[in-house]
Scaffold this active site. Sequence first.
Site, PDB file in Angstrom:
ATOM      1  N   ASP A 132       7.151  -4.493  11.347  1.00 36.47           N
ATOM      2  CA  ASP A 132       6.877  -5.252  10.128  1.00 36.47           C
ATOM      3  C   ASP A 132       7.656  -6.563  10.074  1.00 36.47           C
ATOM      4  OD1 ASP A 132       4.824  -4.125   8.799  1.00 36.47           O
ATOM      5  OD2 ASP A 132       6.026  -2.900   7.445  1.00 36.47           O
ATOM      6  N   ASP A 142       5.445   8.611   1.141  1.00 35.71           N
ATOM      7  CA  ASP A 142       5.295   9.870   1.874  1.00 35.71           C
ATOM      8  C   ASP A 142       5.053  11.050   0.930  1.00 35.71           C
ATOM      9  OD1 ASP A 142       7.821   9.372   0.888  1.00 35.71           O
ATOM     10  OD2 ASP A 142       8.891   9.870   2.717  1.00 35.71           O
TER      11      ASP A 142
HETATM   12  O1  LIG Z   1       8.271  -2.699   4.793  1.00 37.61           O
HETATM   13  C1  LIG Z   1       8.676  -1.751   5.432  1.00 37.61           C
HETATM   14  C2  LIG Z   1       9.807  -1.011   5.052  1.00 37.61           C
HETATM   15  C3  LIG Z   1      10.219   0.038   5.845  1.00 37.61           C
HETATM   16  N1  LIG Z   1       9.557   0.356   6.985  1.00 37.61           N
HETATM   17  C4  LIG Z   1      10.033   1.479   7.836  1.00 37.61           C
HETATM   18  O2  LIG Z   1      10.134   2.649   7.092  1.00 37.61           O
HETATM   19  C5  LIG Z   1      11.100   3.501   7.681  1.00 37.61           C
HETATM   20  C6  LIG Z   1      11.999   4.116   6.635  1.00 37.61           C
HETATM   21  O3  LIG Z   1      12.856   3.174   6.070  1.00 37.61           O
HETATM   22  P1  LIG Z   1      14.425   3.445   5.818  1.00 37.61           P
HETATM   23  O4  LIG Z   1      14.977   2.190   5.303  1.00 37.61           O
HETATM   24  O5  LIG Z   1      15.046   4.058   6.993  1.00 37.61           O
HETATM   25  O6  LIG Z   1      14.367   4.428   4.596  1.00 37.61           O
HETATM   26  P2  LIG Z   1      14.857   5.944   4.442  1.00 37.61           P
HETATM   27  O7  LIG Z   1      15.308   6.089   3.035  1.00 37.61           O
HETATM   28  O8  LIG Z   1      15.771   6.377   5.473  1.00 37.61           O
HETATM   29  O9  LIG Z   1      13.431   6.624   4.634  1.00 37.61           O
HETATM   30  C7  LIG Z   1      12.968   7.834   4.071  1.00 37.61           C
HETATM   31  O10 LIG Z   1      12.282   7.597   2.858  1.00 37.61           O
HETATM   32  C8  LIG Z   1      11.171   6.698   2.945  1.00 37.61           C
HETATM   33  C9  LIG Z   1      10.514   6.660   1.594  1.00 37.61           C
HETATM   34  O11 LIG Z   1      11.362   6.143   0.663  1.00 37.61           O
HETATM   35  C10 LIG Z   1      10.179   7.132   3.995  1.00 37.61           C
HETATM   36  O12 LIG Z   1       9.246   6.111   4.194  1.00 37.61           O
HETATM   37  C11 LIG Z   1      10.881   7.375   5.291  1.00 37.61           C
HETATM   38  O13 LIG Z   1       9.993   7.835   6.274  1.00 37.61           O
HETATM   39  C12 LIG Z   1      11.985   8.388   5.082  1.00 37.61           C
HETATM   40  O14 LIG Z   1      12.667   8.639   6.291  1.00 37.61           O
HETATM   41  C13 LIG Z   1      11.879   2.669   8.693  1.00 37.61           C
HETATM   42  O15 LIG Z   1      11.502   3.053   9.984  1.00 37.61           O
HETATM   43  C14 LIG Z   1      11.430   1.259   8.378  1.00 37.61           C
HETATM   44  O16 LIG Z   1      11.413   0.459   9.513  1.00 37.61           O
HETATM   45  C15 LIG Z   1       8.427  -0.361   7.360  1.00 37.61           C
HETATM   46  O17 LIG Z   1       7.832  -0.077   8.387  1.00 37.61           O
HETATM   47  N2  LIG Z   1       8.013  -1.383   6.568  1.00 37.61           N
END
Ligand SMILES: O=c1ccn([C@@H]2O[C@H](COP(=O)(O)OP(=O)(O)O[C@H]3O[C@H](CO)[C@@H](O)[C@H](O)[C@H]3O)[C@@H](O)[C@H]2O)c(=O)[nH]1
Length: 746
Positions: free
Chosen positions: A142, A456
């Site tokens: 992204d 999700d």
């Molecule tokens: O605009 C965006 C924002 C995030 N991501 C991806 O989404 C994932 C999750 O983001 P992260 O910042 O690591 O958030 P977490 O809180 O750790 O994520 C948890 O919570 C999210 C929902 O809030 C879910 O999308 C994730 O799968 C879940 O692991 C990462 O691989 C990011 O690269 C994108 O692809 N596009």
Amino acid sequence: MEVENNGYLPLFEAKTAKGRTLYRVLAASVFLATCLIWAYRVSHAPSQGEDGRLVWLGLLAAELWFGFYWFLTQAHRWNLVFRQTFKDRLSLRYGNELPGVDVFVCTADPAIEPPMMVVNTVLSVMAYDYPPEKLSVYLSDDAGSCLTFYALVEASQFAKYWIPFCKKFNVEPRAPAAYLDSISVSKDPKKPKELTIIKDLYEDMKNRVENVAKLGRLPEEVHLRHKGFSQWDSYSSTRDHDTILQILIDEKDPDAKDTEGCVLPTLVYLAREKRPHYLHNFKAGAMNALIRVSSAISNGLVILNVDCDMYSNNSLAVRDALCFFMDEKKGHEIAYVQFPQNFDNTTMNDLYGSSMRVLSQVEFHGLDGYGGPLYIGTGCFHRRDILCGRKFFLKECGRKFSRESDNGFRVAKDRERGETADVLEEKSKVFASCAYENNTEWGKEMGLKYGCPVEDVITGLSIQCRGWKSVYFNPERKAFLGVAPTTLAQVLVQHKRWSEGDFQILLSKYSPAWFANGKISLGLQLGYCCYCFWASNCLAVLYYSVVPSLYLLRGIPLFPELSSPWFLPFAYIVISKYTYSLAEFLWSGGTVLGWWNEQRIWLYKRTSSYLLAFIDTITKSLGLNSDTAFVITAKVSKQEVYNRYVKEIMEFGDSSPMFTSLATVALVNLVCLVGSMKNAIMNEGIRRIYETMPIQFLLCAILVLINWPLYQGLFFRNDSGKMPSSIAIKSIVLAVSACTYFTFLT
Ligand SMILES: O=c1ccn([C@@H]2O[C@H](COP(=O)(O)OP(=O)(O)O[C@H]3O[C@H](CO)[C@@H](O)[C@H](O)[C@H]3O)[C@@H](O)[C@H]2O)c(=O)[nH]1
Ligand SMILES: [Mn+2]
């Protein structure tokens, strides 16, 4: 062993936990004691016009809330289910007749998600123990970063050595960095030559990638080496660029072989089109673009989705997941298989409770007993057509795992003969364009849902509401390992996003409280509600952690005296609830200190993340506030900060507005405890408080005890991780004025 009459052996089995009767008796007794507490509150309330009636009613409200919320949490504990798979039967029955699997890795920012971390995840899933011609890996970027793309180009070369090496020596885990780190500890004499070669190759790649990252741009000669870089010629910014699509390894390409001459899994880089005036819907948008693009390229029946930090820790996990989908008797009703979110950077006593032990070892097993866990965005295998919106019909019972689908999104069945990767790329780009979704059901009835910070959870819920089941599989050897946040601010921000998203679901048209009624089991409804009500816990907890202490300072009792029989239900709840919670935590693999830390973070989430999430959601639904962005969790930190994390020293360094409320609550309690002790000593003596206000005293003392690291951060630390002085001053002023106002003016 479960043998059916026709000699059919299932591919998985489910067992319910033992010892649940004991638990249910305990729960019933807690419920009884809760009722007694309510009875006490109601029968002892000051009458109309009398002093303190409002406070008393507040306590009643808080206690009603706690009782209600406790009731919800029973759905997570009443009926635990544990699953096991039989991969040998899968191999015997199906051999290589396995479905195509498309793996989606999402990344969004090369600064907080370093390209080397991303490619480690990519390599780990490319090296799955699965027929490579049926495995395709897609990286969604992204950020549209050429640095990440460059790292992926490098990884596609390294894969030619890495995959045969993994297969030859049955390496685990198959993320090179994690494997090479583990090997330096226990030297393996059996494969010195190959190991040295692989290690050198990896180090070289890493150096090249990191040098380019340091430089911040691509050197000319690198640019010329791969035609894909030319796609950045028209690139203007992360938020404004064309679709960039590259099939880096094409399974149909006769040259795409590893060093042993075996086929390599397909590898694709995708940066969907971005334009400033188009909402891109964060990860949900990325996933939907991936679903469409992959359907034109490999169209695997099964989709695995991982975050870019979640590398595969078990090369057999795909086969585990297939045991559920391909089971001839029960497989047809399963929409997704969720693995737990585990981490490889948590410390022994888990200062921030980020491993969410009880959630993954207990609660999700409980949800599984009622129809299946939530989809939590990573480590989850989906059936493509269901993720695209297919409904469940009873007539499908007994249908085999097959290619047909009713209303799934399906583009190309097989690639046209002789079509080159270039042609295919051009044809597929349209699926990742901004305008593609205009006037379609994408983000609504198809793919992942838009408009919710927890895309999700809401997507999983809607799948379950369409009649599908899900499965929670939590094997001994962890299937995926990711990066847990390493500072307090990160944890609080992450939980704000989660609790806000879950709360929005509760208020949305997909609410588990009403929309799901009759569509999923009652147990599952309650289970969902438990998370959806996270945010609203803030009110009762805030009240309970401030008001009784202030009254302690004034010397006004709000709870029964030590000698009163009404004291007993309070004592019973405190003792039984916390003993059980400690036992549960230890059983989930935690330590005693870890449990204590967990209690602290429990309080902190409720008095900061949940509070802000609650306020934001309410103001948003009143139209006073616009949408918040998805704050990506950082996956790297400064060395100094990381050192403190490893030593389990709490990090207050980066000033966050949430710290103000935490510090204020902590200071109010400190002032109340010290003040009330001083009063007691000057008047009737300590013993007196202890007899007349045992519960208030205990509550305040425990709040002070649990806040110890915070006081240290405020007053006794000098490192850069201490509480910023602006926050310290603000919270001291707030706390002192609250206490003074309360003691002298009311
Ligand atoms: O605009 C965006 C924002 C995030 N991501 C991806 O989404 C994932 C999750 O983001 P992260 O910042 O690591 O958030 P977490 O809180 O750790 O994520 C948890 O919570 C999210 C929902 O809030 C879910 O999308 C994730 O799968 C879940 O692991 C990462 O691989 C990011 O690269 C994108 O692809 N596009
Ligand atoms: Mn994450």
